[in-house]
Structure formats: structure tokens, C-alpha cells
Design an enzyme around this catalytic site. Structure first.
Site, PDB file in Angstrom:
ATOM      1  N   ASN A 213      45.277   0.993  11.277  1.00 49.61           N
ATOM      2  CA  ASN A 213      45.682   2.325  11.449  1.00 49.61           C
ATOM      3  C   ASN A 213      45.936   3.273  10.175  1.00 49.61           C
ATOM      4  O   ASN A 213      46.418   2.340   9.200  1.00 49.61           O
ATOM      5  CB  ASN A 213      46.582   2.733  12.669  1.00 49.61           C
ATOM      6  CG  ASN A 213      47.789   1.802  12.296  1.00 49.61           C
ATOM      7  OD1 ASN A 213      48.784   2.638  11.475  1.00 49.61           O
ATOM      8  ND2 ASN A 213      48.072   0.854  13.237  1.00 49.61           N
ATOM      9  N   ARG A 214      46.536   4.412  10.303  1.00 48.49           N
ATOM     10  CA  ARG A 214      46.637   5.286   9.010  1.00 48.49           C
ATOM     11  C   ARG A 214      48.009   5.290   8.459  1.00 48.49           C
ATOM     12  O   ARG A 214      48.527   5.931   8.055  1.00 48.49           O
ATOM     13  CB  ARG A 214      46.208   6.754   9.368  1.00 48.49           C
ATOM     14  CG  ARG A 214      44.914   6.868   9.723  1.00 48.49           C
ATOM     15  CD  ARG A 214      44.435   8.105   9.535  1.00 48.49           C
ATOM     16  NE  ARG A 214      43.269   8.226  10.130  1.00 48.49           N
ATOM     17  CZ  ARG A 214      41.916   8.001   9.194  1.00 48.49           C
ATOM     18  NH1 ARG A 214      42.105   7.887   7.915  1.00 48.49           N
ATOM     19  NH2 ARG A 214      40.829   8.470   9.572  1.00 48.49           N
TER      20      ARG A 214
END
Ligand SMILES: Cc1cc2nc3c(=O)[nH]c(=O)nc-3n(C[C@H](O)[C@H](O)[C@H](O)COP(=O)(O)O)c2cc1C
Length: 406
Positions: A213-214
Site C-alpha cells: 500500500n502507499r
């Protein structure tokens, strides 16, 4: 503003152009409650007048080692001893050399040898003088002898057309250093231990691919640093991030949610745990040991399995920390989701933040947090992640203090 109240500071003003800045320094120190006793070298009196210095300090200015009245009770030793800090600003190349050698043939020299207070020097000189090997040598020697330095900075010099390193630090920069020496920040979490998770997790699909994920780890790392600065001993459990490991704490590097839980459990017991990491909810049920190839028969089906819920596991753990705090990164129904997490996960507080792409929180520099507890909701303004971290550390300190030995 009264960060220096009751502090007694002896300010030695040396003979350099920057002596005029010391007039402002006196004012800034007094604004913060310090009493400033000025000592001027003979050369300093060529640059600023004792009248101006004395008027700003609202005190007598000392300059003569052989003053008959003062020395009836060996005044230079008294001056050296009755102050909490000695500042030399500007500190000339000459003064640095004299202190290295231990010369005491003027009042400033005698005070600098006799004092037991910390000494802070703010050098100011022409860049050629500052970079001369003699000054380099003296600077290093003085640091070794325990003298603290602020500046010099880079910039234009008084001499026309000259620039480089040699400018005296600005008065407010010197004041900040004085505050760090005389009024070090409170450490309300001294003796407490903290676990912080940070960053994303990587859940492998095959040897080269993973689900991620970011999350950048910036908020989690900032919280670990704020807790450390507040005096806690911190274990930071970090997923893969491109940030350097912060100093002054134990850092455990992990990749997957399973590893992250293992590292958190290994760090127990702790007084507080803050779960900031964006942990993947799912992993690939069976990680392929070989790179998955295109077969020409369509895309492979990835079966997912649920990851352990680290917050809920620790929230209900036999060794549950006294304070358990989770982050809820949500894009919808922020408050409702945070409230339901609080109860379900056994957390004392949930920091809800909106990570909708428009807000730029994920990977960005700022955060807008709503702190949800059983008692209610606190809306924090949009803050830099480091400021949000400091605010959380203060909240944790207040909460742990209130709970006594929690
Ligand atoms: C106009 C002028 C400006 C000076 N500026 C500086 C300076 O900025 N830094 C420095 O180290 N010396 C400077 N000096 C030389 C010092 O004044 C000289 O070395 C003196 O002995 C320093 O004595 P003190 O450290 O006891 O004040 C300057 C001299 C003159 C004439």
C-alpha cells in the site's frame, strides 16, 4: 516566553563587527526572563559602547581585570562562579586561540578559566580566518574541552564583496541554544516504554511480486521520534520504507503482517503501543515459490487469506500495554468506523484520518486527525506529521500520568 526565568547569564562580548548583534541578544535573553551580566573585552569597546550595553542589560558592565574595588573580593572569580552559563558572542578567532592556550591576562580570559558553568561560543569572523588551519584546530580542541558552539553561519560578511562561513549566529538562534542548555525540554515519558509500528507491509505473491500500500512510514516514524524525545524507550517495528532508521531507539525491520505481529509481541511488555502501520488486511493464501508465468490460459486466480489483526490481538493480549492506540485510515464513514474499531479491537484511542486520495495524507507531509476515545472525539487541526506526533506524545504522557502506573 519566560523560558529562562531565574537564569543568570554572563555574556562576554568580543571585539568583532558582530558585537552590535549582541545588543539584540541581551534584549532577547532578558525578554525570556534571564538576568544578563555583560563583560566587554577591550576590543569590544571599539565596536559598541559600554553605555549601550549597560543600558540594555540594566546592569553594570564589567571590563577590567584589575578593577581595585571589584577585586577586593576577587571579583573575577565571583563573576565566573555566580552564573549558570557563560556566552561568548561574538567569539573572535583571537579569543578562541586564547582559551585553547589557557591565557587569563584579561577579565574575559580569567572568567573563562575560572567558571564551572557551561560555555557557549558564537564565533564571528572573516571566512578566511574561520577556515584557517589554526582556527580549525582551535575549534576542534575547544569542542573536545567541552565548549558548546552555535554557528557560525554562511552569508555576506561586513567586508564588501566577501561571503562564506563566518557570520555570527542570529540572536534568536543563540537563544534557542541557550534554552536547550539551560531549560532542556521536559521528558514526561522518562522511564516508560513504547512500541510503535510504522509503514506498509508487503505480502508476497511470488518471489518477485507482492501486495503493498502507499504508506510512507512518515507518521509512524515521527511518532516514534516524538515518544523518544519525550523520554520513552522506543521499539519501532517498521515495514519496508525508504526512511532512515531514527536514532536512539530499537528498530525492527519486517515485511509481512505476520512478521510485524511477531516483532510487536517480542517487544512486550510496554507501557504504550501505537499501531500506525498500514497493515495489509489480506495476504495471498499460498505464496508461489516460483515466479508465476503467463501461460496463455488467462490470468491466475489469487486466493486471499486474512492477516492477523495486530491491533485487536494486542488490545486483548495477556500482556496488553496500559495504553493501546490504533490508527484508522478510512475513506468513508470516518467516525463511525473509528468508534466501532475502538470497542472491537480493545483500544483506548483510535486516531482516525481520512486517506481519500484528494486529501494527500497517504505519503504526504500533513495529517488531519480526529482522536476518538470512549469519552468523545477531539478534532485536531491539520498539522505537519511531526507536529501531530508531538501532540500525540503529549496526550500519551498526560494519559499515562493520569492512570498512574498504567
Ligand atoms: C574593524 C575590525 C573588525 C574586526 N572584526 C573581527 C571579527 O569579526 N572577528 C575576529 O575574530 N576578529 C576581528 N577583529 C580582530 C579582533 O578585534 C582582535 O583579534 C582582538 O584582539 C580581539 O580581541 P577580543 O577577542 O579580546 O575581543 C577585527 C578588528 C578590526 C580592527
Amino acid at each position: 516566553m519566560s523560558t529562562l526565568s531565574d537564569k543568570r547569564i554572563l555574556l562576554v562580548i568580543g571585539g568583532g563587527i558582530a558585537a552590535y548583534k549582541s545588543l539584540d541578544l541581551i534584549r532577547r535573553l532578558r525578554e525570556r526572563g534571564a538576568a544578563v551580566t555583560p563583560v566587554m573585552t577591550a576590543a569590544a569597546a571599539e565596536f559598541v559602547t559600554p553605555l549601550a550595553v549597560g543600558a540594555l542589560a540594566a546592569r553594570r558592565v564589567y571590563s577590567d581585570l584589575f578593577d581595585r574595588e571589584d577585586e577586593q573580593d576577587v571579583g573575577h572569580i565571583r563573576l565566573a562562579r555566580e552564573h549558570d552559563l557563560v556566552i561568548v558572542a561574538p567569539a573572535t578567532a583571537d579569543r578562541m586561540a586564547r582559551l585553547v592556550t589557557g591565557l587569563a591576562d584579561d577579565l574575559a580570559g580569567a572568567i573563562l578559566l575560572a567558571t564551572r558553568a557551561p560555555v557557549l561560543m558564537a564565533p564571528a569572523m572573516n571566512p578566511a580566518m574561520w577556515s584557517h588551519t589554526a582556527t580549525r584546530r582551535n575549534h576542534l580542541q575547544l569542542i573536545e574541552d567541552g565548549v558548546r558552539f552555535v554557528g557560525p553561519g554562511k552569508g555576506e560578511m561586513a567586508e564588501k564583496g566577501e561571503a562564506g562561513t563566518g557570520r555570527m549566529a542570529e540572536p534568536l538562534g543563540i537563544v534557542a541554544e541557550v534554552e536547550a542548555i539551560l531549560a532542556p525540554p521536559a521528558r514526561p515519558l522518562a522511564g516508560r516504554s513504547a512500541i510503535v509500528t510504522s509503514g506498509p507491509t508487503h505480502e508476497p505473491i511470488d518471489p518477485v511480486r507482492y501486495i503493498a500500500n502507499r504508506s510512507s512510514g512518515r507518521q509512524g516514524h515521527a511518532i516514534a521520534e516524538a515518544l523518544r524525545d519525550a523520554g520513552a524507550s522506543v521499539t519501532l517495528v517498521s515495514g519496508p520504507v525508504s526512511l532512515p532508521d531514527p536514532d536512539g531507539m530499537v528498530v525492527r525491520h519486517v515485511e509481512t503482517a505476520g512478521q510485524m505481529l511477531g516483532a510487536v509481541e517480542a517487544a512486550l511488555p510496554a507501557d504504550v503501543a501505537v499501531f500506525v502501520a498500514a497493515v495489509a488486511d489480506w495476504r495471498v493464501a499460498t505464496e508461489s515459490s516460483r515466479k508465476i508465468k503467463k501461460t496463455g490460459e488467462g490470468a491466475p486466480a489469487l486466493a486471499l487469506a486474512e492477516n492477523p489483526d495486530i491491533l485487536a490481538t494486542i488490545g486483548h493480549h495477556a500482556e496488553r500495554p496500559g495504553l493501546v492506540i490504533g490508527f484508522a485510515a478510512e475513506t468513508d464513514d470516518l467516525l463511525e468506523n473509528a468508534r466501532s474499531k475502538l470497542a472491537r479491537k480493545g483500544a483506548d484511542a483510535i486516531l482516525a484520518n481520512d486517506v481519500s486520495p484528494a486529501g494527500g495524507v497517504m505519503g504526504g507531509a500533513d495529517n488531519t486527525i480526529r482522536l476518538v476515545t470512549a469519552e468523545g472525539v477531539e478534532d485536531w487541526p491539520t498539522l505537519a506529521k511531526s507536529a501531530a506526533a508531538k501532540r500525540l506524545a503529549a496526550w500519551i504522557a498526560a494519559r499515562l500520568g493520569r492512570k498512574g502506573s498504567a
